[in-house]
Write a protein that holds these residues in place. Sequence first.
Motif, PDB file in Angstrom:
ATOM      1  N   MET A   1      37.479  47.695  49.604  1.00 52.30           N
ATOM      2  CA  MET A   1      38.601  47.176  48.820  1.00 52.30           C
ATOM      3  C   MET A   1      38.258  47.223  47.333  1.00 52.30           C
ATOM      4  O   MET A   1      37.099  47.249  46.946  1.00 52.30           O
ATOM      5  CB  MET A   1      38.881  45.710  49.221  1.00 52.30           C
ATOM      6  N   ARG A   2      39.330  47.167  46.533  1.00 51.06           N
ATOM      7  CA  ARG A   2      39.106  47.097  45.092  1.00 51.06           C
ATOM      8  C   ARG A   2      39.138  45.627  44.676  1.00 51.06           C
ATOM      9  O   ARG A   2      39.922  44.839  45.212  1.00 51.06           O
ATOM     10  CB  ARG A   2      40.190  47.875  44.355  1.00 51.06           C
ATOM     11  N   MET A  14      36.095  46.171  37.384  1.00 47.87           N
ATOM     12  CA  MET A  14      36.753  46.568  38.612  1.00 47.87           C
ATOM     13  C   MET A  14      35.769  47.355  39.469  1.00 47.87           C
ATOM     14  O   MET A  14      35.109  48.256  38.968  1.00 47.87           O
ATOM     15  CB  MET A  14      37.986  47.393  38.340  1.00 47.87           C
ATOM     16  N   LYS A  15      35.646  46.981  40.739  1.00 40.89           N
ATOM     17  CA  LYS A  15      34.653  47.608  41.610  1.00 40.89           C
ATOM     18  C   LYS A  15      35.256  47.907  42.973  1.00 40.89           C
ATOM     19  O   LYS A  15      36.232  47.282  43.387  1.00 40.89           O
ATOM     20  CB  LYS A  15      33.466  46.658  41.812  1.00 40.89           C
ATOM     21  N   GLU A  16      34.605  48.832  43.655  1.00 37.27           N
ATOM     22  CA  GLU A  16      34.919  49.114  45.051  1.00 37.27           C
ATOM     23  C   GLU A  16      33.905  48.320  45.871  1.00 37.27           C
ATOM     24  O   GLU A  16      32.701  48.510  45.716  1.00 37.27           O
ATOM     25  CB  GLU A  16      34.760  50.625  45.268  1.00 37.27           C
ATOM     26  N   LEU A  17      34.378  47.373  46.703  1.00 37.09           N
ATOM     27  CA  LEU A  17      33.480  46.553  47.517  1.00 37.09           C
ATOM     28  C   LEU A  17      33.758  46.820  48.994  1.00 37.09           C
ATOM     29  O   LEU A  17      34.877  47.224  49.353  1.00 37.09           O
ATOM     30  CB  LEU A  17      33.715  45.058  47.254  1.00 37.09           C
ATOM     31  N   ASP A  19      35.039  46.104  52.621  1.00 34.97           N
ATOM     32  CA  ASP A  19      36.079  45.167  53.075  1.00 34.97           C
ATOM     33  C   ASP A  19      35.408  43.970  53.744  1.00 34.97           C
ATOM     34  O   ASP A  19      34.506  44.145  54.567  1.00 34.97           O
ATOM     35  CB  ASP A  19      36.992  45.838  54.113  1.00 34.97           C
ATOM     36  N   GLY A 118      40.464  40.127  44.487  1.00 36.60           N
ATOM     37  CA  GLY A 118      40.136  41.285  45.318  1.00 36.60           C
ATOM     38  C   GLY A 118      41.290  41.501  46.283  1.00 36.60           C
ATOM     39  O   GLY A 118      42.088  40.585  46.528  1.00 36.60           O
ATOM     40  N   GLU A 119      41.376  42.707  46.861  1.00 34.77           N
ATOM     41  CA  GLU A 119      42.548  43.037  47.674  1.00 34.77           C
ATOM     42  C   GLU A 119      42.578  42.322  49.032  1.00 34.77           C
ATOM     43  O   GLU A 119      43.635  42.179  49.624  1.00 34.77           O
ATOM     44  CB  GLU A 119      42.618  44.551  47.883  1.00 34.77           C
ATOM     45  N   LYS A 320      43.258  46.626  36.861  1.00 34.31           N
ATOM     46  CA  LYS A 320      42.632  47.304  35.719  1.00 34.31           C
ATOM     47  C   LYS A 320      42.852  46.531  34.418  1.00 34.31           C
ATOM     48  O   LYS A 320      42.263  46.863  33.396  1.00 34.31           O
ATOM     49  CB  LYS A 320      43.242  48.702  35.545  1.00 34.31           C
ATOM     50  N   HIS A 341      48.595  42.777  43.096  1.00 32.68           N
ATOM     51  CA  HIS A 341      47.850  43.876  43.713  1.00 32.68           C
ATOM     52  C   HIS A 341      48.804  44.952  44.194  1.00 32.68           C
ATOM     53  O   HIS A 341      49.742  44.662  44.936  1.00 32.68           O
ATOM     54  CB  HIS A 341      47.077  43.381  44.937  1.00 32.68           C
TER      55      HIS A 341
END
Length: 351
Positions: A1-2, A14-17, A19, A118-119, A320, A341
């Motif tokens: 998730m972002r 902003m990061k990709e983590l 899920d 986070g998403e 962003k 989101h």
Amino acid sequence: MRAAVLEKPGRIQMKELPDPECPPGGLLVRVTHAGFCASDLKMWRVGHKDLRPPRVLGHELSGFVVESGTDLWPKEPAERVALWPGIPCCSCPACLRRQPHLCSNIQVMGFHRDGGFGELVAVPENTLSVGGVRRLPERLTSAVATLGEPLACCLNAQSKIGVGPGDRVLVFGAGVLGRLHERLARAKGATRVVLVDTDPKRADDPKSAIVADPNSEGWMDEVRNRLGGGADAVIPACSDPVALEWGFSLLDRGGRIAFFSGLGSRGSFHLPEHDRIHYQEWLVAGVYGCSPMHFHEALTLLAEGSIDVSDLLTHSVSLKEMELGFQLMEEKRSLKVILTHGGSHDTDLGD
Ligand SMILES: [Zn+2]
Ligand SMILES: [Zn+2]
């Protein structure tokens, strides 16, 4: 998730983590909206006593259930919910007397655990078991539902100091919380409500009942005129010790005052001397956060339209644009900023 991750105060990225997994007995929720709170701004700027970085902030959130880890929550597709962000232990004395917000072991999404910036968010079993997950009625939008948590904090304060019919109420700070307090007090039957703010930009707002700019001479007399005397209830909704001093100066005999905002590094405050409190029969109450019961009540008030909040949601930002969100708050160019989101991102929601 972002997700927007606060690495340390002053640095959000902003990061990709990975899920999060659906916790056993809990739920996995896809966040659609998350409000920016003054405590998020504080965490971004200087940190917070309950912040454990690196952290995904966001404790005012709504979304929909994507996975259920319990038979108690049937898997219905895309059920819209709002979340009370606490994760209580369910076994300490406060939890056992049904005040999970005072749990001595509490953790909070967006402070100790990852939250709504986070998403996806993992909702543990204990949050679900104390009624912290609320289905949203059709007439309540997910964006407005993000105001459920801050309104619930106001409800906690006003019920503790017993704001009710006939009261003359004085609120300091014309931000979102101050205005929610003003509207809630009216909804509870207060006859006179005065909102005070030191910022001339806010004091000039034609949409609200803000009066009494404390930079002007004789402002306390103006407050007394508008209240018809002293205040029965005082709520400082700002982290400024001077508001507490003014509040006690304007408190009538038998008045109640809520210590609603942490002062943090903004200074200290000393209570009036014992005999002043004694002879005036003042009630001084500390309040912090809200319980799932207050949260439920707040969502009901919002759904019924008992409190109009349409003008309070002024800005929406995307993942962003997190820094922009904080800047809007810091420069007081906004009232409530929300993170949306995956939707269209109108920076200015207008009316
Ligand atoms: Zn908050
Ligand atoms: Zn507990």
